[in-house]
Scaffold this active site. Sequence first.
Site, PDB file in Angstrom:
ATOM      1  N   ASP A  80     -59.192   3.198 -37.067  1.00  0.00           N
ATOM      2  CA  ASP A  80     -58.468   1.929 -36.971  1.00  0.00           C
ATOM      3  C   ASP A  80     -59.379   0.841 -36.366  1.00  0.00           C
ATOM      4  O   ASP A  80     -60.248   1.149 -35.528  1.00  0.00           O
ATOM      5  CB  ASP A  80     -57.240   2.168 -36.069  1.00  0.00           C
ATOM      6  CG  ASP A  80     -56.170   1.106 -36.215  1.00  0.00           C
ATOM      7  OD1 ASP A  80     -56.167   0.393 -37.224  1.00  0.00           O
ATOM      8  OD2 ASP A  80     -55.305   1.017 -35.307  1.00  0.00           O
ATOM      9  N   HIS A 178     -49.500  -6.833 -32.305  1.00  0.00           N
ATOM     10  CA  HIS A 178     -49.680  -5.530 -31.667  1.00  0.00           C
ATOM     11  C   HIS A 178     -48.914  -5.519 -30.342  1.00  0.00           C
ATOM     12  O   HIS A 178     -48.835  -6.545 -29.672  1.00  0.00           O
ATOM     13  CB  HIS A 178     -51.161  -5.300 -31.348  1.00  0.00           C
ATOM     14  CG  HIS A 178     -52.003  -5.014 -32.554  1.00  0.00           C
ATOM     15  ND1 HIS A 178     -53.173  -5.645 -32.809  1.00  0.00           N
ATOM     16  CD2 HIS A 178     -51.843  -4.126 -33.573  1.00  0.00           C
ATOM     17  CE1 HIS A 178     -53.720  -5.172 -33.925  1.00  0.00           C
ATOM     18  NE2 HIS A 178     -52.918  -4.260 -34.414  1.00  0.00           N
ATOM     19  N   GLY A 207     -48.585  -3.383 -36.024  1.00  0.00           N
ATOM     20  CA  GLY A 207     -47.585  -3.817 -35.047  1.00  0.00           C
ATOM     21  C   GLY A 207     -46.173  -3.451 -35.458  1.00  0.00           C
ATOM     22  O   GLY A 207     -45.238  -4.237 -35.287  1.00  0.00           O
ATOM     23  N   SER A 209     -44.258  -1.181 -34.146  1.00  0.00           N
ATOM     24  CA  SER A 209     -43.375  -0.849 -33.018  1.00  0.00           C
ATOM     25  C   SER A 209     -42.455  -2.023 -32.754  1.00  0.00           C
ATOM     26  O   SER A 209     -42.921  -3.162 -32.632  1.00  0.00           O
ATOM     27  CB  SER A 209     -44.199  -0.597 -31.742  1.00  0.00           C
ATOM     28  OG  SER A 209     -44.949   0.569 -31.852  1.00  0.00           O
ATOM     29  N   ASN A 228     -48.504   0.639 -39.145  1.00  0.00           N
ATOM     30  CA  ASN A 228     -49.239   1.163 -37.992  1.00  0.00           C
ATOM     31  C   ASN A 228     -48.337   1.196 -36.762  1.00  0.00           C
ATOM     32  O   ASN A 228     -47.707   0.185 -36.431  1.00  0.00           O
ATOM     33  CB  ASN A 228     -50.442   0.265 -37.678  1.00  0.00           C
ATOM     34  CG  ASN A 228     -51.579   0.472 -38.655  1.00  0.00           C
ATOM     35  OD1 ASN A 228     -51.413   1.111 -39.682  1.00  0.00           O
ATOM     36  ND2 ASN A 228     -52.733  -0.065 -38.323  1.00  0.00           N
TER      37      ASN A 228
HETATM   38  P1  13P Z   1     -48.116  -1.279 -32.209  1.00  0.00           P
HETATM   39  O1  13P Z   1     -48.853  -0.868 -30.964  1.00  0.00           O
HETATM   40  O2  13P Z   1     -47.444  -2.583 -32.051  1.00  0.00           O
HETATM   41  O3  13P Z   1     -47.224  -0.199 -32.693  1.00  0.00           O
HETATM   42  O4  13P Z   1     -49.226  -1.529 -33.335  1.00  0.00           O
HETATM   43  C1  13P Z   1     -50.144  -0.523 -33.637  1.00  0.00           C
HETATM   44  C2  13P Z   1     -51.172  -1.009 -34.586  1.00  0.00           C
HETATM   45  O5  13P Z   1     -50.948  -1.918 -35.353  1.00  0.00           O
HETATM   46  C3  13P Z   1     -52.476  -0.321 -34.554  1.00  0.00           C
HETATM   47  O6  13P Z   1     -53.392  -0.834 -35.451  1.00  0.00           O
END
Ligand code: 13P
Length: 281
Positions: A80, A178, A207, A209, A228
């Site tokens: 990543d 993120h 992002g 989450s 992600n």
């Molecule tokens: P989150 O931490 O918001 O879940 O995003 C993770 C991400 O996009 C890692 O590349």
Amino acid sequence: MLTSTKELLETAQKHSYAIGAFNLYNLEGVKAVVNAAEAENSPAIIQILPDVLNYGGSSLIALFLEAANSAKVPMSVHLDHCGDRTIIETALEAGVTSVLADGSMLPFEENLAFTTEMTVLAHESGSTVEAEVGRISGTEDGMTVAEKEAKMTDPYQAKQFVAESGVDFLAVTIGNVHGQYYREPQLDFQRLSKIRQQLEIPLVLHGASGLPARMIQQSIELGVCKFNVNTEVRQKYLQFWREFGRTESQSDLLDCQKAATEAMQEVIAEKMRLFGSGGKA
Ligand code: 13P
């Protein structure tokens, strides 16, 4: 079994679901993803950040690859957010199935040059590449609307970027951030729809989450087939240890590791159901 990320994403795109890509740090994280994926009969992507790769070295990446390979469902391993050529080379040599060649901090032309070079390298090793056009922030705080929009993916630039670099999938910036969303997330679906009109390759949303189900669904309908996820799983893990420290006198570390794995597994399985990848392995 270890499977090409591109193949996983193209299959997801064809059948209108998305695959969760989970940022992992250790054995508990890996077991949580593999257990959830097998229980849900879902494909999954294990992600490693460059700092984690530097810390865990060849043993950690070998663990991730072996776990993906011996899983009963298709899984891939992805590097990543990496803007460092040496780390990308190390990951490719180790056998990762895809990398995010991240030049998004660079001006457009330099991002294009870096990503094109990394795409040639990755394709030579049989791996595939995600790129980022626009810049995903860590937080929305303190930015004006104009500043936010300036960081978002421009559909026409995205088209040019993909055509010239030859990347396999593209991370879009449409208001996603993120980490924590401190207020109701606001995604620019009109922009996503325009990006979709310009591009046929799988789209990626970072992002994930904290995004509500309706936004996940709408994103999938507009071509997103990789989400992600880091923050929600990481928070669950940290919360487990915090609460554990307060309430338990348990001293068997293995029991603690298993319980921490189960706590993360629950969050991951829920994401797989939300993304529609359950039952698709
Ligand atoms: P989150 O931490 O918001 O879940 O995003 C993770 C991400 O996009 C890692 O590349």
